[in-house]
Design an enzyme around this catalytic site. Structure first.
Site, PDB file in Angstrom:
ATOM      1  N   LEU A  68       0.840  -1.199   0.000  1.00 50.47           N
ATOM      2  CA  LEU A  68       0.000   0.000   0.000  1.00 50.47           C
ATOM      3  C   LEU A  68       0.876   1.249   0.000  1.00 50.47           C
ATOM      4  O   LEU A  68       2.068   1.173   0.287  1.00 50.47           O
ATOM      5  CB  LEU A  68      -0.896  -0.037   1.249  1.00 50.47           C
ATOM      6  CG  LEU A  68      -1.921  -1.178   1.236  1.00 50.47           C
ATOM      7  CD1 LEU A  68      -2.522  -1.400   2.626  1.00 50.47           C
ATOM      8  CD2 LEU A  68      -3.021  -0.891   0.212  1.00 50.47           C
ATOM      9  N   PRO A  69       0.299   2.423  -0.307  1.00 48.76           N
ATOM     10  CA  PRO A  69       1.143   3.621  -0.399  1.00 48.76           C
ATOM     11  C   PRO A  69       1.926   3.934   0.878  1.00 48.76           C
ATOM     12  O   PRO A  69       3.135   4.173   0.819  1.00 48.76           O
ATOM     13  CB  PRO A  69       0.144   4.728  -0.739  1.00 48.76           C
ATOM     14  CG  PRO A  69      -0.988   4.023  -1.444  1.00 48.76           C
ATOM     15  CD  PRO A  69      -1.081   2.673  -0.781  1.00 48.76           C
ATOM     16  N   LYS A 177      15.027   0.742   3.867  1.00 43.87           N
ATOM     17  CA  LYS A 177      14.414   1.114   2.580  1.00 43.87           C
ATOM     18  C   LYS A 177      14.404   2.638   2.403  1.00 43.87           C
ATOM     19  O   LYS A 177      14.753   3.156   1.334  1.00 43.87           O
ATOM     20  CB  LYS A 177      12.982   0.551   2.539  1.00 43.87           C
ATOM     21  CG  LYS A 177      12.121   1.061   1.411  1.00 43.87           C
ATOM     22  CD  LYS A 177      12.671   0.670   0.062  1.00 43.87           C
ATOM     23  CE  LYS A 177      11.915   1.391  -1.042  1.00 43.87           C
ATOM     24  NZ  LYS A 177      12.537   1.233  -2.349  1.00 43.87           N
ATOM     25  N   LYS A 246       7.465  10.845   0.097  1.00 40.87           N
ATOM     26  CA  LYS A 246       7.185  10.205   1.399  1.00 40.87           C
ATOM     27  C   LYS A 246       8.446   9.495   1.914  1.00 40.87           C
ATOM     28  O   LYS A 246       8.852   9.683   3.053  1.00 40.87           O
ATOM     29  CB  LYS A 246       6.040   9.197   1.222  1.00 40.87           C
ATOM     30  CG  LYS A 246       5.836   8.263   2.391  1.00 40.87           C
ATOM     31  CD  LYS A 246       5.262   6.906   1.973  1.00 40.87           C
ATOM     32  CE  LYS A 246       6.004   6.222   0.883  1.00 40.87           C
ATOM     33  NZ  LYS A 246       5.806   4.814   0.673  1.00 40.87           N
TER      34      LYS A 246
HETATM   35  P1  NAD Z   1       0.398   2.249  -6.281  1.00 43.21           P
HETATM   36  O1  NAD Z   1      -0.250   3.533  -5.903  1.00 43.21           O
HETATM   37  O2  NAD Z   1       0.589   1.924  -7.722  1.00 43.21           O
HETATM   38  O3  NAD Z   1      -0.423   1.024  -5.608  1.00 43.21           O
HETATM   39  C1  NAD Z   1      -1.034   1.092  -4.349  1.00 43.21           C
HETATM   40  C2  NAD Z   1      -2.347   0.329  -4.414  1.00 43.21           C
HETATM   41  O4  NAD Z   1      -2.949   0.341  -3.130  1.00 43.21           O
HETATM   42  C3  NAD Z   1      -3.372   0.981  -5.388  1.00 43.21           C
HETATM   43  O5  NAD Z   1      -3.850  -0.002  -6.282  1.00 43.21           O
HETATM   44  C4  NAD Z   1      -4.457   1.501  -4.456  1.00 43.21           C
HETATM   45  O6  NAD Z   1      -5.754   1.479  -5.035  1.00 43.21           O
HETATM   46  C5  NAD Z   1      -4.343   0.535  -3.291  1.00 43.21           C
HETATM   47  N1  NAD Z   1      -4.867   1.079  -2.030  1.00 43.21           N
HETATM   48  C6  NAD Z   1      -4.614   2.292  -1.480  1.00 43.21           C
HETATM   49  N2  NAD Z   1      -5.258   2.399  -0.296  1.00 43.21           N
HETATM   50  C7  NAD Z   1      -5.925   1.234  -0.116  1.00 43.21           C
HETATM   51  C8  NAD Z   1      -6.770   0.728   0.912  1.00 43.21           C
HETATM   52  N3  NAD Z   1      -7.036   1.471   2.005  1.00 43.21           N
HETATM   53  N4  NAD Z   1      -7.296  -0.509   0.791  1.00 43.21           N
HETATM   54  C9  NAD Z   1      -7.001  -1.273  -0.303  1.00 43.21           C
HETATM   55  N5  NAD Z   1      -6.221  -0.850  -1.313  1.00 43.21           N
HETATM   56  C10 NAD Z   1      -5.683   0.394  -1.223  1.00 43.21           C
HETATM   57  O7  NAD Z   1       1.795   2.215  -5.498  1.00 43.21           O
HETATM   58  P2  NAD Z   1       3.073   1.292  -5.818  1.00 43.21           P
HETATM   59  O8  NAD Z   1       3.978   2.036  -6.728  1.00 43.21           O
HETATM   60  O9  NAD Z   1       2.625  -0.077  -6.150  1.00 43.21           O
HETATM   61  O10 NAD Z   1       3.785   1.330  -4.377  1.00 43.21           O
HETATM   62  C11 NAD Z   1       3.306   0.570  -3.270  1.00 43.21           C
HETATM   63  C12 NAD Z   1       4.331   0.679  -2.151  1.00 43.21           C
HETATM   64  O11 NAD Z   1       5.597   0.190  -2.616  1.00 43.21           O
HETATM   65  C13 NAD Z   1       4.588   2.113  -1.675  1.00 43.21           C
HETATM   66  O12 NAD Z   1       4.834   2.116  -0.285  1.00 43.21           O
HETATM   67  C14 NAD Z   1       5.852   2.512  -2.443  1.00 43.21           C
HETATM   68  O13 NAD Z   1       6.566   3.545  -1.776  1.00 43.21           O
HETATM   69  C15 NAD Z   1       6.598   1.187  -2.481  1.00 43.21           C
HETATM   70  N6  NAD Z   1       7.531   1.000  -3.605  1.00 43.21           N
HETATM   71  C16 NAD Z   1       7.216   1.402  -4.869  1.00 43.21           C
HETATM   72  C17 NAD Z   1       8.128   1.193  -5.907  1.00 43.21           C
HETATM   73  C18 NAD Z   1       7.831   1.607  -7.346  1.00 43.21           C
HETATM   74  O14 NAD Z   1       8.770   1.633  -8.164  1.00 43.21           O
HETATM   75  N7  NAD Z   1       6.590   1.900  -7.692  1.00 43.21           N
HETATM   76  C19 NAD Z   1       9.355   0.557  -5.638  1.00 43.21           C
HETATM   77  C20 NAD Z   1       9.621   0.125  -4.344  1.00 43.21           C
HETATM   78  C21 NAD Z   1       8.706   0.352  -3.326  1.00 43.21           C
END
Ligand code: NAD
Length: 302
Positions: A68-69, A177, A246
């Site tokens: 999740l975010p 991280k 963040k």
């Molecule tokens: P994203 O926004 O693409 O995905 C997050 C998902 O969570 C979305 O589909 C959203 O609808 C869902 N969501 C949000 N609140 C929710 C809730 N209350 N209940 C159910 N679903 C909910 O984000 P992402 O890029 O996949 O990143 C996810 C995590 O991984 C973050 O913490 C980010 O910092 C970390 N991350 C991202 C990357 C990257 O390259 N994108 C790399 C490493 C780590």
């Protein structure tokens, strides 16, 4: 078929390919996302079931993975949404693996609240971006107070990542991280400023990146991000600017919380927050370059 049934919550840019890799490894996976479009997209591509509610997910699975975010979202999903139905419905001895880049501060409280309900909890944030999630080559940083929980998680994590690191107690994966991302994020700004200075002087950005990549200035950002996203003005890495802001904020807060003066990290965090405010929501972090290009101008008189 591997034993534990997995509930995967948050099938966004990272979660979708990670959950797909679990399915590929033979796990039974039930997905949940608050955005119905994400669920529709995922279940159109994959043979798997989606939970209509957190209560349904909780009563069907042994292990919950959150992607999740923010850490705030993880707490909400585990303890607050649907009046805390997820934690209520999970069996005693279930395991939460939070793979989001959450805040290490507050982790202990969530750990205590879950332990009171008989739920094990480890943090396992990842590095490697969307390509690493697709190729199951993520680096995974495991923070845990419970070695048995870590051992239970290992085969599950190995289906999504190439290197698994045990970083220490619960929350230490999150800290590592955030520190990785501040190092990468600071490096990105240094490359951006160097390109803008070089361009103003008359150097060619593509040549500059080529030279950096053959020299000591090279990094993941110079070799991958600038070549594939910044120079092409593609800005489609799949990592949202708000999420990087963040993460660098977590690293800067960690330094402050420990009473440490870390001026470079503090400034880099502020610069990313400014870019996020300036560009507005929904932007890829790589577009930060375009922001700095638009605001870094020679002072009048030069
Ligand atoms: P994203 O926004 O693409 O995905 C997050 C998902 O969570 C979305 O589909 C959203 O609808 C869902 N969501 C949000 N609140 C929710 C809730 N209350 N209940 C159910 N679903 C909910 O984000 P992402 O890029 O996949 O990143 C996810 C995590 O991984 C973050 O913490 C980010 O910092 C970390 N991350 C991202 C990357 C990257 O390259 N994108 C790399 C490493 C780590």
């Amino acid at each position: 078929m591997p034993g534990d049934k997995i509930g995967f919550i948050g099938i966004g840019n990272m979660g979708s390919p990670m959950a797909a890799n679990l399915l590929r490894a033979g796990y039974q996976v039930m997905v949940y996302d608050s955005n119905p479009e994400q669920v529709k997209r995922f279940t159109a591509d994959q043979q798997t079931s989606a939970a209509a509610s957190l209560a349904q997910l909780g009563s069907a699975v042994d292990v919950v993975i959150t992607m999740l975010p923010t850490g705030r979202d993880v707490r909400k999903v585990m303890l607050e949404q649907e009046q805390g139905a997820l934690a209520e419905n999970l069996k005693q001895g279930s395991l939460l693996i939070d793979m989001s880049s959450s805040d290490p501060i507050g982790t202990q409280q969530l750990g205590t609240a879950l332990a009171e309900r008989g739920i094990q909890f480890i943090d396992a944030p990842v590095s490697g971006g969307v390509p690493g999630a697709i190729n199951a080559s993520l680096a995974i940083m495991i923070g845990s107070n419970d070695q048995a929980a870590t051992e239970r998680a290992r085969p599950i994590l190995a289906a999504m990542g190439k290197r698994l690191f045990e970083t220490g107690p619960l929350g230490s994966g999150y800290a590592m991280k955030a520190l990785n991302n501040i190092v990468a994020g600071t490096g990105f700004i240094a490359i951006a400023e160097a390109l803008i200075i070089g361009k103003t002087f008359g150097l060619e950005p593509t040549v500059m990146i080529d030279i950096l990549n053959s020299s000591t200035g090279r990094s993941f950002n110079s070799e991958y991000t600038f070549v594939n996203h910044v120079l092409k003005q593609a800005y489609t890495s799949g990592f949202n600017l708000a999420l990087l802001s963040k993460d660098v904020g977590i690293a800067a807060d960690l330094a402050t919380g420990l009473g440490l003066d870390a001026p470079v990290i503090d400034l880099a965090s502020k610069r990313w927050q400014e870019a996020a405010r300036g560009l507005g929501p929904g932007k890829d972090f790589t577009e930060g370059y375009a922001w700095w290009e638009s605001v870094i101008k020679p002072k009048s008189g030069n």
